[in-house]
Design an enzyme around this catalytic site. Structure first.
Site, PDB file in Angstrom:
ATOM      1  N   CYS A 178       0.791  -1.232   0.000  1.00 30.38           N
ATOM      2  CA  CYS A 178       0.000   0.000   0.000  1.00 30.38           C
ATOM      3  C   CYS A 178       0.828   1.290   0.000  1.00 30.38           C
ATOM      4  O   CYS A 178       0.479   2.230  -0.745  1.00 30.38           O
ATOM      5  CB  CYS A 178      -1.014  -0.009   1.134  1.00 30.38           C
ATOM      6  SG  CYS A 178      -0.455  -0.728   2.679  1.00 30.38           S
TER       7      CYS A 178
ATOM      8  N   ARG B 104       8.006 -10.395   5.626  1.00 30.19           N
ATOM      9  CA  ARG B 104       7.685 -10.013   6.999  1.00 30.19           C
ATOM     10  C   ARG B 104       8.443 -10.917   7.955  1.00 30.19           C
ATOM     11  O   ARG B 104       8.547 -12.122   7.733  1.00 30.19           O
ATOM     12  CB  ARG B 104       6.180 -10.132   7.258  1.00 30.19           C
ATOM     13  CG  ARG B 104       5.345  -9.210   6.397  1.00 30.19           C
ATOM     14  CD  ARG B 104       3.851  -9.368   6.636  1.00 30.19           C
ATOM     15  NE  ARG B 104       3.089  -8.545   5.701  1.00 30.19           N
ATOM     16  CZ  ARG B 104       1.770  -8.536   5.609  1.00 30.19           C
ATOM     17  NH1 ARG B 104       1.057  -9.324   6.408  1.00 30.19           N
ATOM     18  NH2 ARG B 104       1.162  -7.759   4.735  1.00 30.19           N
TER      19      ARG B 104
ATOM     20  N   GLN C 206       0.841 -11.581  -2.390  1.00 34.14           N
ATOM     21  CA  GLN C 206      -0.605 -11.526  -2.215  1.00 34.14           C
ATOM     22  C   GLN C 206      -1.267 -11.168  -3.538  1.00 34.14           C
ATOM     23  O   GLN C 206      -0.655 -10.541  -4.399  1.00 34.14           O
ATOM     24  CB  GLN C 206      -0.987 -10.455  -1.184  1.00 34.14           C
ATOM     25  CG  GLN C 206      -0.573 -10.764   0.233  1.00 34.14           C
ATOM     26  CD  GLN C 206      -0.974  -9.634   1.178  1.00 34.14           C
ATOM     27  OE1 GLN C 206      -0.784  -8.469   0.881  1.00 34.14           O
ATOM     28  NE2 GLN C 206      -1.530  -9.994   2.321  1.00 34.14           N
TER      29      GLN C 206
ATOM     30  N   ASP D  84      -2.973  -8.739  -4.189  1.00 32.50           N
ATOM     31  CA  ASP D  84      -3.174  -7.485  -3.480  1.00 32.50           C
ATOM     32  C   ASP D  84      -3.627  -6.391  -4.437  1.00 32.50           C
ATOM     33  O   ASP D  84      -3.088  -6.268  -5.542  1.00 32.50           O
ATOM     34  CB  ASP D  84      -1.846  -7.086  -2.828  1.00 32.50           C
ATOM     35  CG  ASP D  84      -2.004  -6.041  -1.751  1.00 32.50           C
ATOM     36  OD1 ASP D  84      -3.131  -5.829  -1.295  1.00 32.50           O
ATOM     37  OD2 ASP D  84      -0.975  -5.438  -1.376  1.00 32.50           O
TER      38      ASP D  84
ATOM     39  N   HIS E  74      -5.452  -2.150  -4.574  1.00 26.72           N
ATOM     40  CA  HIS E  74      -5.917  -0.948  -3.889  1.00 26.72           C
ATOM     41  C   HIS E  74      -6.780  -0.139  -4.839  1.00 26.72           C
ATOM     42  O   HIS E  74      -6.461  -0.012  -6.025  1.00 26.72           O
ATOM     43  CB  HIS E  74      -4.734  -0.126  -3.378  1.00 26.72           C
ATOM     44  CG  HIS E  74      -3.952  -0.838  -2.315  1.00 26.72           C
ATOM     45  ND1 HIS E  74      -2.853  -1.617  -2.610  1.00 26.72           N
ATOM     46  CD2 HIS E  74      -4.150  -0.938  -0.984  1.00 26.72           C
ATOM     47  CE1 HIS E  74      -2.398  -2.160  -1.487  1.00 26.72           C
ATOM     48  NE2 HIS E  74      -3.165  -1.757  -0.489  1.00 26.72           N
TER      49      HIS E  74
ATOM     50  N   LYS F 278     -11.953  -3.143   8.756  1.00 23.32           N
ATOM     51  CA  LYS F 278     -11.887  -4.078   7.633  1.00 23.32           C
ATOM     52  C   LYS F 278     -13.002  -5.108   7.715  1.00 23.32           C
ATOM     53  O   LYS F 278     -13.587  -5.357   8.771  1.00 23.32           O
ATOM     54  CB  LYS F 278     -10.530  -4.780   7.600  1.00 23.32           C
ATOM     55  CG  LYS F 278     -10.188  -5.544   8.867  1.00 23.32           C
ATOM     56  CD  LYS F 278      -8.824  -6.221   8.763  1.00 23.32           C
ATOM     57  CE  LYS F 278      -8.477  -6.982  10.032  1.00 23.32           C
ATOM     58  NZ  LYS F 278      -7.259  -7.799   9.891  1.00 23.32           N
TER      59      LYS F 278
ATOM     60  N   HIS G 238      -8.236  -1.157   0.552  1.00 22.85           N
ATOM     61  CA  HIS G 238      -7.279  -2.257   0.428  1.00 22.85           C
ATOM     62  C   HIS G 238      -8.079  -3.536   0.227  1.00 22.85           C
ATOM     63  O   HIS G 238      -9.083  -3.755   0.909  1.00 22.85           O
ATOM     64  CB  HIS G 238      -6.426  -2.404   1.687  1.00 22.85           C
ATOM     65  CG  HIS G 238      -5.746  -1.156   2.148  1.00 22.85           C
ATOM     66  ND1 HIS G 238      -4.376  -1.047   2.221  1.00 22.85           N
ATOM     67  CD2 HIS G 238      -6.235   0.041   2.562  1.00 22.85           C
ATOM     68  CE1 HIS G 238      -4.055   0.161   2.681  1.00 22.85           C
ATOM     69  NE2 HIS G 238      -5.176   0.836   2.898  1.00 22.85           N
TER      70      HIS G 238
END
Length: 612
Positions: free
Chosen positions: A288, A317, A335, A337, A339, A419, A465
Site C-alpha cells: 500500500c 515479513r 498476495q 493485493d 488498492h 476491515k 485495500h
C-alpha cells in the site's frame, strides 16, 4: 503468547467480553478439571491460565516434570476421577488483597502476578470444584460430572506473558465435547487432517520444500510453480473482468516511506531492515505505501476514479520462528493485493463490487458460504475517532444493504482503518481467514493524495485495500489440504499421464502426447520398462486427473480410454474427442457470467457522503 495471556488478564474484569457458548463453557470447565488433575499428580505444578479454544482448551503450567505423551493417560485418569466426584463449580467473589493472600499461600506465583496486572480495585472471582480453586471469571458448567467426553491432545511451549527471558511454560492441549460420538468424529477429523497436512502432501507430490538456508521461505518446484502460476492466472482473469490494472513496484524502500505511512511506528518489528549508503531501508511488508507513491506521480482527475491497481509484488515479513509453519505462516510471500482509490461517494459501490468479486472467487474453489467479520478500531490507531466511526459504519452499511450476515470482531482492525474479513471452512470444517477489504482514510491523508474535482478544487480520495485469496502461499497450503492434493484439472501440475504397456506402443504414445501438448495440456509420458501396475500406482499417488493406458486396442483404434485418478475407466474413444473435451475442462475458470441474486450482493449500496 503475550497477547493470549494479556487477553486472559483483561478477561477477568472486562464486562464487554461476550458470554461463552455452551460448548465453550464445557471446554473452559474441562481446562479447570485438567489443571486440578495435574495438580493432584504433580503438586509442585504452578498454574498460569487455561482458556477454551476453537477446538478444545489448553492450560499453561510451570512444573519441573517435563510432560511427555506417555503422561496423557495418567492425566485423563485423574480427570475422570474429578468428573466422577461430581464436584459443583462454586463461584466466589473476593477482593484483590484476599485473592493475593490466597494464591500466595497456595504458592501460585503466576496467579499473584496476574492479579497485580489487573488495573483498579476490581472485584475478582474464584471458582472452586472439590479441593481445587482457580482465579477465573467463568462461566462454568454446574458440576464436573457434565464433562463426560474429553481427551488430552498435545504439549507445546509458551513463555509467560510472551517474555522470552522468563521460564518457558508447558502448554497442555485438550478437547472436550458434549458426547462421545462428537469426540470420536473430532478425533477422526484430526487423523484426516494429518493425512491432508500440506507439508506432507507437498513433499509427496513434489510441489515445494523448505531449507534452513532460507527460514520460513518456500522453494516451489516446477510442479508447485504450475499451481502457483495458475492461481495467479485465475486472479488475473478476474482483474480483467472487473477493471483492475496490474502494476509492478519496488521491493526495497527508504524507511522514510514507512515513517510517512505509519508502518515504521506500528509495524517495524515485523520488517526486515538494512543500511545502504548510510540510509536505512526496509524490505516492503505490504504494497500500500508504494501504491500511494505511484498514485501521486500523476495529476489525477475525478474522472479517473475509481482507480483499481493490483500488484503481485514479493513481500517479506519477520515472523518469529516459533509461529512459522509450512506455507500457512511464512516470511516471503505474494498476495493477490489490490488498492482502489475512489471518491467518497463511490465507496459503497466499490465495497459491494469487491465483496461480489471475493464471493465469486471463493465459489470457484468450492468455498460457498464464507463467514464474514467486521473488524473495528484497534487500541493503537491512526486518525480521528469520528473518521473511524464513519468508516466502520460504511462497511457495515454495505454489508447490510447486501443482505450478508456478519459478526463484529472488536478491536481487530488495521491501525489505519476497519476491515471486512472473509473466513472459509475447508473439507474438514476448519476455519481459515483469507480475503479482506479495508477502508482507509489515513494513508491518502498522510501521503497528501489529491484529485482535481469537477469545480477544479482539490479533493482527497478514499483508499480501499483488497485481497481475495490473500497470501498465495497460505492459500496454496489451505487449498492443498482442502482437496487432499486432488487439484481440479485446470490447477493440476500434470493433467494427463500417458502410460504405454510395452515398447511396441511407444509410437502411439508419442502421437498422443504430441496432440495433448498441441492443445496446451500438461502431459507426462512414462516410457520406463516397468510393470503397468507400478506406473498406474505412481500416477495415482501423484493425483494426476487422467491416465491414458495405451495397449494394442488403443493403437489399433487410434484412440484412448481415459482412466480417472479414482480408478474409473471410460470407454474407448477417438483421441481428438478426448483432447477437445479435456482442453475445455483444463481452461482457467473465468467466473460465472450471470450469477444469481443469491450469489451476489445487490449492485446498489449506500453511498458514503463526502467529508464536510
Amino acid at each position: 503468547m503475550a497477547d493470549e495471556h494479556e487477553h486472559e488478564i483483561q478477561h477477568m474484569i472486562d464486562p464487554s467480553v461476550p458470554d461463552l457458548s455452551p460448548l465453550e463453557t464445557l471446554r473452559h470447565s474441562a481446562a479447570h478439571v485438567m489443571a486440578a488433575a495435574i495438580k493432584k499428580l504433580w503438586p509442585d505444578a504452578r498454574l498460569a491460565f487455561g482458556p477454551h479454544t476453537d477446538d478444545g482448551f489448553y492450560y499453561d503450567i510451570d512444573m519441573p516434570h517435563r510432560l511427555v505423551p506417555e503422561d496423557f493417560e495418567r492425566i485423563e485418569a485423574a480427570m475422570q476421577a474429578e468428573v466422577d466426584g461430581k464436584h459443583p463449580f462454586v463461584r466466589e467473589e473476593v477482593t484483590r488483597p484476599a485473592a493475593i493472600e490466597l494464591f500466595t499461600r497456595l504458592g501460585e506465583g503466576l496467579k499473584v502476578e496476574a492479579i497485580a496486572a489487573i488495573p483498579g480495585d476490581a472485584t475478582l472471582t474464584l471458582y472452586r470444584s472439590g479441593d481445587f480453586v482457580d482465579l477465573c471469571r467463568g462461566p462454568h458448567v454446574a458440576n464436573t460430572a457434565q464433562i463426560r467426553s474429553f481427551k488430552i491432545m498435545s504439549i507445546a511451549g509458551a513463555y509467560w506473558r510472551g517474555d522470552e527471558t522468563r521460564p518457558q511454560l508447558q502448554r497442555v492441549y485438550g478437547t472436550a465435547f458434549a458426547d462421545r460420538k462428537e469426540l470420536k468424529e473430532h478425533l477422526r477429523l484430526i487423523e484426516e487432517a494429518k493425512a491432508r497436512d500440506h507439508r506432507k502432501l507437498g513433499k509427496e507430490l513434489g510441489l515445494f520444500h523448505f531449507d534452513p538456508i532460507a527460514p520460513a521461505s518456500p522453494f516451489f518446484t516446477g510442479r508447485g510453480a504450475v499451481v502457483y502460476n495458475s492461481l495467479q492466472a485465475y486472479v488475473r482473469q478476474l482483474y480483467r473482468k472487473h477493471g483492475y490494472e496490474e502494476i509492478i513496484t519496488p521491493q526495497i524502500f527508504d524507511m522514510d516511506l514507512f515513517k510517512t505511512s505509519g508502518h515504521y511506528e506500528h509495524y517495524k518489528d515485523n520488517m526486515f531492515a538494512c543500511t545502504i549508503d548510510e540510509r536505512e531501508f526496509g524490505v516492503k511488508p505490504m504494497n500500500c505505501p508504494g501504491h500511494c507513491i505511484l498514485f501521486r506521480q500523476t495529476r489525477r482527475s475525478y474522472r479517473e476514479l475509481p482507480l483499481r491497481i493490483a500488484d503481485f509484488g514479493r513481500l517479506h515479513r519477520y515472523e518469529r520462528s516459533g509461529v512459522t509453519g509450512g506455507l500457512t505462516r511464512v516470511r516471503s510471500f505474494a498476495q493477490d493485493d489490490a488498492h482502489i482509490f475512489c471518491l467518497p461517494e463511490q465507496v459503497g459501490a466499490e465495497i459491494t463490487s469487491v465483496t461480489n468479486t471475493i464471493l465469486e472467487c471463493y465459489r470457484t474453489f468450492g468455498f460457498d458460504q464464507p463467514e464474514i467479520e467486521v473488524s473495528t478500531r484497534p487500541a493503537s490507531y491512526l486518525g480521528e475517532l469520528a473518521t473511524w466511526d464513519r468508516a466502520e459504519s460504511a462497511l457495515m452499511a454495505a454489508l447490510d444493504a447486501a443482505g450478508l450476515p456478519y459478526k463484529i470482531n472488536k478491536g481487530d482492525g488495521a491501525f489505519y482503518g476497519p476491515k471486512i474479513d472473509f473466513k472459509v471452512r475447508d473439507a474438514l470444517r476448519r476455519s481459515w481467514q483469507l480475503g479482506t477489504v479495508q477502508l482507509d482514510f489515513q494513508l491518502p491523508e498522510r501521503f497528501g493524495l489529491e484529485f482535481v474535482a469537477s469545480d477544479d478544487s482539490r479533493g482527497r480520495p478514499v483508499m480501499i485495500h483488497r485481497a481475495m485469496l490473500g497470501s498465495l502461499e497460505r492459500f496454496f497450503g489451505v487449498y492443498l489440504e482442502h482437496v487432499a492434493g486432488r487439484f481440479p484439472t485446470w490447477l493440476a501440475p500434470v493433467q494427463v499421464a500417458v502410460l504405454p504397456i510395452t515398447d511396441a506402443h511407444h509410437a502411439w504414445t508419442h502421437e498422443v502426447a504430441a496432440a495433448l501438448n498441441a492443445a496446451g495440456l500438461r502431459v507426462e509420458t512414462d516410457l520406463r520398462s516397468e510393470k503397468l501396475g507400478l506406473k498406474i500406482r505412481e500416477a495415482t499417488l501423484l493425483r494426476v486427473p487422467y491416465m491414458l493406458v495405451l495397449g494394442d486396442k488403443e493403437v489399433e483404434a487410434r484412440g484412448v480410454a481415459p482412466r480417472s485418478r479414482d480408478g474409473k475407466t471410460g470407454p474407448l474413444e477417438p483421441l481428438a474427442e478426448f483432447v477437445a473435451r479435456l482442453a475445455i475442462e483444463a481452461q482457467i475458470p473465468s467466473g460465472s457470467a450471470d450469477p444469481t441474486p443469491q450469489q451476489l450482493a445487490p449492485q446498489l449500496a449506500p453511498q458514503l457522503t463526502p467529508l464536510a
